[in-house]
Design a protein around this motif. Structure first.
Motif, PDB file in Angstrom:
ATOM      1  N   ALA A 143       0.843  -1.185   0.000  1.00  0.00           N
ATOM      2  CA  ALA A 143       0.000   0.000   0.000  1.00  0.00           C
ATOM      3  C   ALA A 143       0.886   1.245   0.000  1.00  0.00           C
ATOM      4  CB  ALA A 143      -0.923   0.002   1.213  1.00  0.00           C
ATOM      5  N   LEU A 144       0.366   2.325  -0.532  1.00  0.00           N
ATOM      6  CA  LEU A 144       1.061   3.608  -0.531  1.00  0.00           C
ATOM      7  C   LEU A 144       0.558   4.450   0.629  1.00  0.00           C
ATOM      8  CD1 LEU A 144       2.867   5.831  -1.858  1.00  0.00           C
ATOM      9  CD2 LEU A 144       0.854   6.454  -3.221  1.00  0.00           C
ATOM     10  N   ALA A 145       1.479   5.027   1.401  1.00  0.00           N
ATOM     11  CA  ALA A 145       1.145   6.007   2.430  1.00  0.00           C
ATOM     12  C   ALA A 145       1.898   7.290   2.111  1.00  0.00           C
ATOM     13  CB  ALA A 145       1.510   5.496   3.824  1.00  0.00           C
ATOM     14  N   VAL A 146       1.309   8.422   2.481  1.00  0.00           N
ATOM     15  CA  VAL A 146       1.897   9.715   2.164  1.00  0.00           C
ATOM     16  C   VAL A 146       1.981  10.572   3.429  1.00  0.00           C
ATOM     17  CG1 VAL A 146       1.750  11.795   0.740  1.00  0.00           C
ATOM     18  CG2 VAL A 146       0.888   9.612  -0.150  1.00  0.00           C
ATOM     19  N   VAL A 147       3.182  11.063   3.701  1.00  0.00           N
ATOM     20  CA  VAL A 147       3.380  12.089   4.727  1.00  0.00           C
ATOM     21  C   VAL A 147       3.715  13.374   3.973  1.00  0.00           C
ATOM     22  CG1 VAL A 147       4.730  12.826   6.730  1.00  0.00           C
ATOM     23  CG2 VAL A 147       4.204  10.386   6.394  1.00  0.00           C
ATOM     24  N   PRO A 148       2.746  14.275   3.813  1.00  0.00           N
ATOM     25  CA  PRO A 148       2.954  15.438   2.939  1.00  0.00           C
ATOM     26  C   PRO A 148       4.059  16.359   3.455  1.00  0.00           C
ATOM     27  CG  PRO A 148       0.616  15.072   3.341  1.00  0.00           C
ATOM     28  CD  PRO A 148       1.371  14.198   4.308  1.00  0.00           C
ATOM     29  N   ALA A 149       4.933  16.749   2.529  1.00  0.00           N
ATOM     30  CA  ALA A 149       6.022  17.658   2.881  1.00  0.00           C
ATOM     31  C   ALA A 149       6.416  18.516   1.692  1.00  0.00           C
ATOM     32  CB  ALA A 149       7.243  16.869   3.374  1.00  0.00           C
TER      33      ALA A 149
END
Length: 323
Positions: A102-108
């Protein structure tokens, strides 16, 4: 997910330059959060695009449970190249996400439009990291782009060409300011060179010859830090949404432009919208961008590929496709 989430293997890939060099700090915050909750985390700081691409592919091949990226839409774009189905084909009744991380995103990043549309927290690295363990895996479509003599590329948000590609090109060369204002300043600079372009647009075999300022092809609604250029897009309907902004003068473009942030520009009498599974865009001497990344010169063809990637999002957001 929490019962098995504590044992999840997570590869966290960070762009150290994301968010004005805040990427490393945000990645450390997110990694500490997951480690404290019992997850197994490999933190990978890629020094350039090539290294990041290689590392993403290695992590997928190693069979991690989650590929988490810390960065903006560019890092998401890079991860999609590793996660999307090989060859772009999905067998009948078989999701492309079967067996894939799965793809997870921590926006930066600067725009964070992929995270914005999916409701992923954009200002709280710990809350974004919690989705690795507590989030709902949502299966999304992707756009697959092919061109003459170029390998296929995948995109998650919006593909654009025309005036917008010129603005994006300029904005990417600018170091300041950050966020939406950088795009706005780049647009003002390009207005002095504004000219209509003769496009050939093909949507599922229907050919349209038209003059336009720009053409956008959306898997999701939003790009450029919150501009809802394709408000009729949904990333789980098996189709791409097309918005054609007509050939207008500078004054009219400036008058209509603010409406893009609300998505109400499509009510302008000259704006045309389409939906289709396959979209081909052609004009001379023009490049295209997708997810804010350069794709190459037109002509290009984009195809909607259903159920191409699984993304960890806040629970109960299955109907938030047009956020």
């Amino acid at each position: 997910m929490s019962a098995t989430g504590a044992r999840r293997r997570v590869a966290m890939l960070v762009n150290p330059a994301a968010g004005g060099s805040r990427g490393t700090d945000l990645a450390a915050t997110a990694a500490r959060r997951l480690l404290a909750r019992g997850a197994e985390v490999e933190l990978i700081a890629a020094q350039d695009v090539g290294a990041a691409r290689d590392q993403a592919r290695r992590c997928v091949a190693d069979g991690v449970d989650v590929l988490a990226v810390v960065g903006g839409d560019g890092m998401v774009h890079l991860a999609l190249q590793a996660l999307a189905p090989a060859g772009g084909a999905v067998g009948p009744g078989t999701p492309a996400t079967a067996g894939a991380p799965a793809l997870a995103v921590v926006p930066a990043g600067t725009g964070n439009d992929f995270a914005r549309v999916l409701g992923i927290p954009r200002r709280d690295a710990e809350a974004a990291a919690d989705l690795v363990l507590d989030g709902e895996e949502r299966t999304l479509d992707l756009g697959r782009v092919t061109g003459d003599g170029t390998p296929p590329r995948w995109f998650g948000t919006v593909l654009t060409s025309g005036f917008d590609a010129l603005v994006t090109d300029r904005a990417n060369r600018m170091r300041r300011p950050r966020g939406r204002m950088r795009y706005n300043l780049a647009m003002v600079a390009e207005l002095g060179l504004l000219r209509p372009l003769p496009f050939v647009l093909d949507v599922d075999g229907a050919r349209h010859e038209l003059e336009a300022t720009l053409i956008a092809v959306g898997n999701t609604t939003t790009y450029g830090g919150g501009m809802r250029i394709c408000p009729h897009a949904a990333p789980d309907d098996g189709r791409l949404a097309v918005t054609v902004v007509p050939a207008v003068g500078r004054a009219e473009l400036l008058r209509v432009f603010p409406r893009v942030y609300r998505g109400t520009h499509v009510s302008h009498p000259g704006v045309r919208t389409f939906t289709g599974r396959r979209v081909r865009v052609e004009t001379a001497d023009m490049r295209a961008y997708a997810d804010g990344e350069p794709l190459g010169a037109l002509p290009l063809e984009a195809e909607a590929v259903s159920a191409a990637v699984g993304v960890l999002v806040p629970p109960h957001r299955r109907r938030a496709a047009r956020a």
